[in-house]
Design a protein around this motif. Structure first.
Motif: not given
Length: 324
Positions: A54-57, A99-112, A150-158
């Motif tokens: 969703k962050s990609g969209h 990245s909402n979590s800041g831990e998305t592997q595909e993104v953090t792997s680009l950092l180095p 309502p499950l506080n799971l699906a990326p919506t407000s974030s």
């Protein structure tokens, strides 16, 4: 509770939670937003936006908004980046990583690799102590109290908060660059938006024999014949030097008929609207629309800087050209 009421209550709750998320962003803006703007304004390269899922969209939309408002940008999929797409990134670029979590592997792997190339990284996360937030050059905090889900799971407000921060960044850069309507038009040449921003009066006006005109000593009958000949709903009245003296319209004709004036004996300069509204060939066609709407008229003469008649246009021409 009826099914309709249930749906409406759900919709209102969702919107209220997303509004709350946007209000939270106001309190979280800080000096890092200023620094991010300064960094991007100083770039000689592009802004590479990246994010997964969703962050990609959301990232795709942010990249498109930046690109259309004066900041060269494109989206790079983080999964493809590790398989060759990083070749699109140069040392003159900056990366905007989402990245909402800041831990998305595909993104953090680009950092180095990005750090090795010395490429500045601006992160937008909902977790200010995450890997991506800590390792980025600058971090924009997009944390929220809860998702609208309502499950506080699906990326919506974030995702709403991230998108709004991206818009805020794009508009701050637009204003800092002094990016105006003409600049905007260059990146939006297609569709109705491009037509409104790019089309000039000279591009659509009637010219030469298509322009209705009579001399001031012409009779009302001659003026009426000229209006009928061109079908523009009016005729211009000019002197021997082709300078505009006034206009005679369908509306003027109706008033003349109410006064029972002789069509053969009455001169047009006795009943014309002197001076009258006019536009210039180099003006935007959208400006001509404004003049017409403001003055409740449907046609305009076009003159040059010496006030000589060079063209005419009416509302139908503007409609046909897609300006309105």
């Amino acid at each position: 509770m009826t099914m309709t009421k249930k749906h409406l209550d759900s919709a209102r709750r969702t919107l209220e939670l997303e509004i709350l998320a946007l209000q939270e962003q106001l309190g979280q803006l800080d000096h890092q937003f200023d620094q991010a703007c300064d960094l991007l304004l100083g770039l000689t390269g592009r802004v590479i936006v990246t994010g997964m899922g969703k962050s990609g969209h959301i990232g795709n939309k942010i990249a498109a908004t930046l690109a259309s408002t004066g900041t060269p940008a494109f989206f790079m999929h983080p999964g493809e980046a590790s398989h060759g797409d990083l070749g699109m990134v140069t040392r003159q670029d900056a990366v905007l990583a989402l990245s909402n979590s800041g831990e998305t592997q595909e993104v953090t792997s680009l950092l180095p690799l990005l750090k090795r190339l010395g490429i500045p990284i601006i992160s937008i996360t909902g977790a200010p102590y995450s890997t991506l937030a800590r390792e980025a050059t600058l971090h924009l905090n997009a944390s929220i109290s809860r998702e609208a889900c309502p499950l506080n799971l699906a990326p919506t407000s974030s995702t709403t908060a991230t998108l709004a921060l991206g818009d805020a960044l794009a508009i701050a850069l637009l204003e800092a660059r002094g990016f105006g309507p003409d600049d905007f038009a260059l990146s939006h040449p297609g569709g109705s938006l491009g037509r409104r921003l790019l089309l000039r009066v000279a591009d659509i006006m009637h010219q030469d024999q298509q322009v209705p005109r009579v001399l001031p000593q012409a009779s009302l009958r001659e003026a009426l014949l000229e209006i009928t000949r061109t079908g523009l709903g009016f005729t211009c009245v000019t002197n021997e030097q082709n300078q505009l003296l006034g206009v005679f319209t369908d509306g003027d004709l109706r008033r003349v008929l109410d006064l029972s004036l002789d069509l053969h004996q009455t001169r047009v300069d006795q009943v014309m609207t002197p001076e009258g509204k006019r536009v210039y060939p180099e003006q935007l066609a959208a400006e001509a629309v404004h003049v017409m709407e403001e003055n409740k008229i449907s046609a305009l003469p076009v003159v040059n800087q010496q006030q000589q008649l060079v063209g005419a246009l009416n509302m139908h021409d503007l409609l046909k050209a897609g300006v309105i």
